[in-house]
Every structure is written in structure tokens, then in C-alpha cells.
Motif scaffolding. Structure first.
Motif, PDB file in Angstrom:
ATOM      1  N   LEU A  55      52.877 -17.452  -0.940  1.00  0.00           N
ATOM      2  CA  LEU A  55      52.000 -17.548   0.355  1.00  0.00           C
ATOM      3  C   LEU A  55      51.498 -16.391   1.024  1.00  0.00           C
ATOM      4  CD1 LEU A  55      54.014 -20.778   2.019  1.00  0.00           C
ATOM      5  CD2 LEU A  55      51.762 -20.905   0.761  1.00  0.00           C
ATOM      6  N   LEU A  59      47.714 -15.901   1.346  1.00  0.00           N
ATOM      7  CA  LEU A  59      47.181 -15.945   2.657  1.00  0.00           C
ATOM      8  C   LEU A  59      47.091 -14.669   3.700  1.00  0.00           C
ATOM      9  CD1 LEU A  59      48.449 -19.468   3.468  1.00  0.00           C
ATOM     10  CD2 LEU A  59      46.190 -19.037   2.739  1.00  0.00           C
ATOM     11  N   GLN A  79      43.428 -13.103  -2.282  1.00  0.00           N
ATOM     12  CA  GLN A  79      43.351 -13.969  -1.314  1.00  0.00           C
ATOM     13  C   GLN A  79      42.680 -15.091  -1.558  1.00  0.00           C
ATOM     14  OE1 GLN A  79      41.534 -12.967   2.570  1.00  0.00           O
ATOM     15  NE2 GLN A  79      43.271 -13.743   3.482  1.00  0.00           N
ATOM     16  N   ARG A  82      37.815 -18.106   1.661  1.00  0.00           N
ATOM     17  CA  ARG A  82      37.606 -18.570   2.867  1.00  0.00           C
ATOM     18  C   ARG A  82      37.205 -20.226   3.006  1.00  0.00           C
ATOM     19  NH1 ARG A  82      37.092 -16.754   8.019  1.00  0.00           N
ATOM     20  NH2 ARG A  82      36.027 -17.893   9.571  1.00  0.00           N
ATOM     21  N   ARG A  85      40.542 -22.117   2.780  1.00  0.00           N
ATOM     22  CA  ARG A  85      41.798 -22.049   3.889  1.00  0.00           C
ATOM     23  C   ARG A  85      41.321 -22.140   5.275  1.00  0.00           C
ATOM     24  NH1 ARG A  85      40.913 -16.628   5.371  1.00  0.00           N
ATOM     25  NH2 ARG A  85      40.014 -15.221   3.699  1.00  0.00           N
ATOM     26  N   LEU A  91      46.035 -26.137   3.405  1.00  0.00           N
ATOM     27  CA  LEU A  91      47.290 -25.533   2.975  1.00  0.00           C
ATOM     28  C   LEU A  91      48.253 -26.544   1.883  1.00  0.00           C
ATOM     29  CD1 LEU A  91      48.355 -23.628   6.071  1.00  0.00           C
ATOM     30  CD2 LEU A  91      47.132 -22.877   4.294  1.00  0.00           C
ATOM     31  N   ILE A  94      47.383 -25.896  -2.031  1.00  0.00           N
ATOM     32  CA  ILE A  94      47.916 -24.585  -2.642  1.00  0.00           C
ATOM     33  C   ILE A  94      49.005 -24.669  -3.762  1.00  0.00           C
ATOM     34  CG2 ILE A  94      48.819 -22.173  -2.116  1.00  0.00           C
ATOM     35  CD1 ILE A  94      47.516 -22.398   0.327  1.00  0.00           C
TER      36      ILE A  94
END
Length: 364
Positions: A55, A59, A79, A82, A85, A91, A94
């Protein structure tokens, strides 16, 4: 602490002494926490530390390396895009590393908890603190506003739980240095009195100068403060102390010249009347120069104008009113208190008392 600050801000608005008041600690930052179910983690063979690292990588936005293209260096930041997230619900989509390096959906063992947190935690004197700031209208003095906040804080804050009140900026100057004003003022008056006593070689003449000029000048300066044209703050207190030295010079001119006239044979009343009339022009000239020199402070504007306005208002009004009354009050006190200076009697020397020179004959 936030609830106490909100109550104090409401009391400030309700008192009518503040145009604006607000606290700098606000819980307005939404925050999403990922809560792991440890039992589900063990059942699916997911390592807790590995899930946390995954995580953080997806993130966190930290760069892990650099690469060069055409002579320019760029950061490598692993990452999620955009678009993947933007909302907390995304989330759940993920995947993290599970047993045997298999990908496991985060939603199978974690839940999301939404909370509201402050954007930043303020500290003052190494303690958690909430700063209350306000704007007061011109007729209200800073001391009055602070006294109201202090009284309300004592009623709101529970005793014995470590809550304290402290100050910053101009309020801190007023509370730490403003309480010493009377002592500083008394010390300055005593110092001026001793210097004048050494100059005149008398304890009466300095008393006449200070009593005849200083109280009226201070009263004239404070009158405009009571009328609301300025406030009694640390800067106006500095102006009052400065005013003591400036206004004393008018009395010095009258008393010193009156003493000289008495030594020349004039009586006390005639000497002080002549001294006041003779010294009128120097007094008016020095007063006008002092007033015109400080007059721009009265109309100053911009950053720091409040401090300059306070000092200028005290000095200008105090000098005008003090100089006007000095011409009448100092001669009156001089007649009542000053000692009589007698003219020095001439010393008669007879020719018989003079020593005649001795002559010594020298043989040729």
C-alpha cells in the motif's frame, strides 16, 4: 481542546468587543483509514508487513530510483494512476501480495473507516495549543479585549487539568511588559528628579518642574485615549514615558531663568513673571518643533501604523496641552514652593588693605 476554543470564540462574538474572532485548529480534513482484519489476513496467508509495504508503494508517491534520458535525470515513482485513486472506494480494487506471491484483493481482508482530522496540530511552548485570533474595533482597547477573554477562559477551562493561557505578538508584549509600566514610569520620574536636583543643587526646583508640567501633560495625552482616538497599549505607554522628559524642559527654562533674576536682585513674583514672559518664545519654538516632528506619526498608515499612531498621539497631544498649562502652573507653584535667592552682596576692598609690593634695592 477544540470544544473549549469554539466556546471561547462564541463568547468573543457575543461580547460585542470583536469584529472577528476565530481559532486556528479546525477538524476539516477528511481522512480514510484502512483497517486490517487480522483473522482474515491469516486465513488468506497475507503477511501484514508485506501488505503495508504494498500500500505504501502504490499510494505513497515516494521515488525509488532515477533514470536518465537525453542527459536529464528523472525520478522513478511507482504509483497507481490518478484515475484509479480518486475516491476511497477505489482502494478496495487494489491487490496486494499474498501467499506464494499471488495477488489478493484488499477488500477481502480490509475495511475503510472515514474520519475527520485537523490539517495540522499547533504547538506553543512545546505544548498542544489552540491560537485564538481576533480583530477589535478602534474604540475597544486591547487590554479590555484580553481581559474579557481571560475571564471567559477561566470559566470555561476546567481547573486542575493542565490548561494554561499564554499570549503571542502584541498581546504578549502588553501582558509581559505592560504590567511593569507603573514601575518603569516611577523609575523614570525618580531618575529625572535626581538629575534635575544635581543640576539645580536643590530639591525644591525639580519638584516645581515635575509637578507643574508632567501631570497636566499626562492628563492631556490620556484624555484622547479615553475619548477613543487611540488605545492604551505598550506603544502608548512608551510615548507617555518619553513625554515626561520632553515636557520637563519647559519648566526647566522658567525655573532656571527665575533663579537668575532673583540673584540679580528681583523679588520672587517679579522674577517668575519676567521669566515666563521672556522664555515664552523659546518654549513655543521648542514645543512647535517637537509637535511638528511627531505629527507624521499621527497620520501614519500601512503596516505598523497602529504603533506609530499611538506614540504620535500621546506625544503630540501631551506636548500641546502640557506646554499650554506649564506657562501658568509652573509660575504659581514657583511662588509657593521655591526658596528665595538673595542677591550676592558686593565686597568692598579698601586701598589700605591692599598689599603693597616690596622693593629690593640692588647695588650698582
Amino acid at each position: 481542546l477544540v470544544d473549549f476554543a469554539k466556546q471561547l470564540v462564541q463568547k468573543a462574538f457575543g461580547s460585542g468587543l470583536f469584529m472577528f474572532a476565530d481559532a486556528d485548529l479546525k477538524f476539516d480534513q477528511p481522512q480514510v483509514e484502512v483497517v486490517f482484519d487480522r483473522d482474515k489476513l491469516r486465513s488468506q496467508g497475507v503477511d501484514l508487513s508485506q501488505a503495508g509495504r504494498d500500500l505504501s508503494t502504490l499510494l505513497g508517491g515516494d521515488y525509488v530510483n532515477r533514470f536518465s534520458v537525453q542527459g536529464r535525470s528523472y525520478k522513478v515513482i511507482p504509483q497507481i494512476k490518478r484515475s484509479g485513486r480518486l475516491t476511497p472506494d477505489q482502494l478496495k480494487d487494489i491487490y496486494v501480495t499474498g501467499a506464494e506471491n499471488k495477488l489478493v484483493p484488499l477488500s477481502t481482508f480490509a475495511t475503510l473507516r472515514t474520519t475527520t482530522e485537523p490539517r495540522e496540530l499547533k504547538r506553543f511552548q512545546q505544548l498542544n495549543a489552540v491560537r485564538i485570533q481576533g480583530v477589535i474595533p478602534p474604540p475597544v482597547s486591547l487590554d479590555t479585549a484580553l481581559r474579557m477573554l481571560e475571564d471567559e477562559a477561566r470559566r470555561i477551562l476546567p481547573s486542575g487539568q493542565g490548561f494554561t493561557i499564554d499570549y503571542a505578538g502584541e498581546s504578549r508584549q502588553l501582558r509581559t511588559e505592560g504590567g511593569n509600566f507603573l514601575g518603569t514610569f516611577a523609575l523614570s520620574a525618580i531618575l529625572i528628579y535626581l538629575v534635575l536636583a544635581a543640576q539645580f543643587e536643590s530639591f525644591r526646583d525639580p519638584f516645581i518642574i515635575l509637578v507643574g508640567s508632567v501631570p497636566l501633560a499626562l492628563s492631556g495625552a490620556l484624555l484622547f485615549s479615553f475619548l477613543g482616538l487611540t488605545t492604551l497599549n505598550i506603544y502608548s505607554q512608551i510615548g507617555l514615558i518619553t513625554l515626561v522628559g520632553l515636557v520637563s524642559k519647559n519648566g526647566i527654562l522658567i525655573v532656571e531663568f527665575a533663579n537668575k533674576l532673583q540673584e540679580q536682585g528681583s523679588d520672587k513674583i517679579r522674577a517668575v513673571i519676567e521669566a515666563a514672559s521672556t522664555r515664552l518664545r523659546p518654549i513655543l519654538m521648542t514645543t512647535a518643533a517637537t509637535v511638528m516632528g511627531h505629527f507624521p506619526l499621527v497620520f501614519a498608515h500601512g503596516p505598523g501604523a497602529g504603533a506609530r499612531n499611538s506614540i504620535g498621539m500621546m506625544l503630540v497631544t501631551g506636548m500641546i496641552i502640557g506646554s499650554a498649562f506649564t506657562l501658568f502652573i509652573v509660575p504659581s507653584i514657583y511662588v509657593l514652593v521655591a526658596r528665595t535667592h538673595k542677591a550676592a552682596a558686593p565686597v568692598a576692598v579698601s586701598r589700605t588693605d591692599m598689599d603693597e609690593p616690596d622693593f629690593v634695592e640692588v647695588p650698582a
